[in-house]
Design a protein around this motif. Structure first.
Motif, PDB file in Angstrom:
ATOM      1  N   TYR A 132       0.837  -1.198   0.000  1.00 34.77           N
ATOM      2  CA  TYR A 132       0.000   0.000   0.000  1.00 34.77           C
ATOM      3  C   TYR A 132       0.873   1.249   0.000  1.00 34.77           C
ATOM      4  N   LEU A 135      -2.961   5.970   0.681  1.00 25.71           N
ATOM      5  CA  LEU A 135      -4.335   5.688   1.116  1.00 25.71           C
ATOM      6  C   LEU A 135      -4.938   6.969   1.660  1.00 25.71           C
ATOM      7  N   SER A 201      -1.664   1.330  -4.971  1.00 30.20           N
ATOM      8  CA  SER A 201      -1.127   0.104  -4.418  1.00 30.20           C
ATOM      9  C   SER A 201      -0.341  -0.632  -5.493  1.00 30.20           C
TER      10      SER A 201
END
Length: 207
Positions: A132, A135, A201
């Motif tokens: 990741y 975010l 991602s």
């Protein structure tokens, strides 16, 4: 009266591990982000595939298989992911002999606001996962499905307060710099991205 006991078997593992420190290794994170955005603008084959499939955003899944050769930061990330994957495979008890897991496929995902990724598995691999990268607030979770679900023909619904290991679906809200690993047969999906910005991602398969 005999004592009663209940034991749990056939566990399904999802492994969480920090791969890049987003504070101490900000330069590496910036290089990875820049690489994703560069690819999303220059990968004509990938852009065309996304448009044909109705994918809201960009993924290199169907177009590029040489990310580590294109961008040094992707090569560094690959090295760390492969090391973590092999450690997890040992923890799972896999009898691998002299074989070590290697990266089979490795692609970026830029998921636009309002977009999701429907339920799927990753055939022909041993472990799969996602790293990741960005975010933003409201970014979507990843949801994993109990692999026994298709066989639960007459099972009643579960109470809302059951333990996580009894639930039919598990939602992970990952952290930046973290990777998740799971066995490739485990069905999963990415929920709709409710953030105002793209969710970034990098996904992968190992065999």
């Amino acid at each position: 009266m005999a004592n009663a006991s209940t034991k749990t078997y056939f566990a399904t593992s999802i492994h969480e591990i920090g791969i890049v420190d987003p504070v101490k290794e900000a330069d590496l994170m910036d290089e990875l982000k820049a690489g994703v955005f560069m690819l999303s603008e220059e990968d004509e084959a990938g852009i065309a595939w996304c448009e044909s499939q109705g994918y809201l955003g960009y993924t290199s899944y169907a177009s590029l298989n040489d990310l580590p050769m294109r961008i040094p930061a992707f090569a560094e990330l690959e090295k760390r992911l492969v090391k973590a994957a092999n450690a997890h495979a040992r923890a799972l008890g896999f009898e691998m002999g002299s074989h070590k897991l290697s990266m089979d496929s490795y692609w970026v995902n830029l998921l636009d606001p309002g977009a999701g990724h429907s339920g799927h598995i990753h055939p022909n691999s041993i472990l799969s996962g996602t790293f990741y990268l960005d975010l933003p607030e409201g970014a979507s979770a990843i949801r994993f499905e109990d692999p026994r679900l298709p066989f639960m023909m007459n099972s009643p619904p579960l109470r809302s307060d059951v333990a996580d290991d009894e639930k039919r679906f598990i939602y992970f809200q990952p952290e930046i710099g973290q990777a998740l690993f799971w066995e490739s047969w485990l069905r999963h999906e990415v929920m709709v991205n409710m953030a105002d910005d793209p969710r970034l991602s990098i996904s992968f398969n190992l065999s």
